[in-house]
Design an enzyme around this catalytic site. Sequence first.
Site, short mmCIF file in Angstrom:
data_model
loop_
_atom_site.label_atom_id
_atom_site.label_comp_id
_atom_site.label_asym_id
_atom_site.label_seq_id
_atom_site.Cartn_x
_atom_site.Cartn_y
_atom_site.Cartn_z
N CYS A 127 0.81 -1.23 0.00
CA CYS A 127 0.00 0.00 0.00
C CYS A 127 0.84 1.27 0.00
CB CYS A 127 -0.94 0.01 1.20
SG CYS A 127 -2.10 -1.38 1.20
N HIS A 134 -3.66 7.14 0.83
CA HIS A 134 -3.86 5.83 0.22
C HIS A 134 -5.30 5.41 0.41
CE1 HIS A 134 -3.88 1.62 -0.56
NE2 HIS A 134 -3.96 1.30 0.71
N ASN A 142 -9.73 -0.55 -3.11
CA ASN A 142 -8.33 -0.39 -2.73
C ASN A 142 -7.45 -1.00 -3.82
OD1 ASN A 142 -5.76 -0.59 -1.63
ND2 ASN A 142 -6.45 -1.34 0.37
#
Length: 348
Positions: free
Chosen positions: A127, A275, A305
């Site tokens: 991430c 993020h 995501n």
Amino acid sequence: MKYLNCEANFYDMYNSKIIGLGSYVPDNVVTNDDLTKLMDTSDEWIQERTGIKERRWVKPGSGDTTSAMGVKAAKVAIERAGIDKDDIDFIIFATLSPDYYFPGPGVTVQKELDIKTVGALDVRNQCSGFVYGLSVADNFIKTGMYKNVLVIGSELHSHGLDKTTRGRGVSVIFGDGAGAAVLTREEDNSKGILSTHLHSQGEHAEELSLIAPGMGKRWVNDIIADNNPDDESYYPYMNGQFVFKNAVVRFSEVIMEGLMKNKLQVNDIDMLIPHQANLRIAQFIQKKFQLEDDQVFNNIQKYGNTTAASIPIALTEAWEQGKIKEGDTVVLAAFGSGFTWGSAIIKW
């Protein structure tokens, strides 16, 4: 001592700045209602916990791979940068979902873009991968080693998810896509990437992980030999509540670290791009820092995501929509598997 002073001045010669952005997402839209046909879930359940309404998943046979999506995003970024592909001096590719176990996709990008034989580096920081890649590119440029660096974040999660009720806690969250940025030298040290800040805490590595295949615990021959239909080691695992609690703390810390380093206040932030892990995390951070809606950019509602791709996709969209302008202070922040986290402070 005189040599050291010269060295210090050398490292202050350049900043790096982003001169081109691009993104790519597959055409195939998968809504929350679509997922109810695969597992026991609902649109309400998913939105309440994640804020996600839909995501993009690559259709098998479409030709979209992690590297192929990265190439598509890179072509847009290079064109917008106004440079030739052979002006690229180095490639950095961030992903957790490479086409092959090895080699990494950076070399595939070099081949597919038909760029001269420049170096290609792969970043495995999940991430926070794009922020890590941006930091590496920034320092290569600051030292004068390279002039133009291509940084890509690309992920193809959908082919590796457990799309049953057993895996719904993870599989509803993730989407596919790619984003890219071209960085170059900036001689005005008040512009461009002002600083980057990187951290890790490996004691929590297995709280968000994919264990197999891996040389340490379960390699391919172990999986094949056991032939166990209940083996979940090759699907992603996430301790959701633990990750959430750590994320909100680390996001706040690393944003403040960047602001303090540059003698900035929270009210100096023109755009925060976190993020896109979970809309609830982004909303928590926004509330904590008392930022207005137009100071934070989120698109997890549309894409889910996309891990290393989430920040460059969001950064590209924010710029395309005119929400980032020259002179703006832009803050990028990420937290994820590893645990790793980081931030970048940019004067646009």
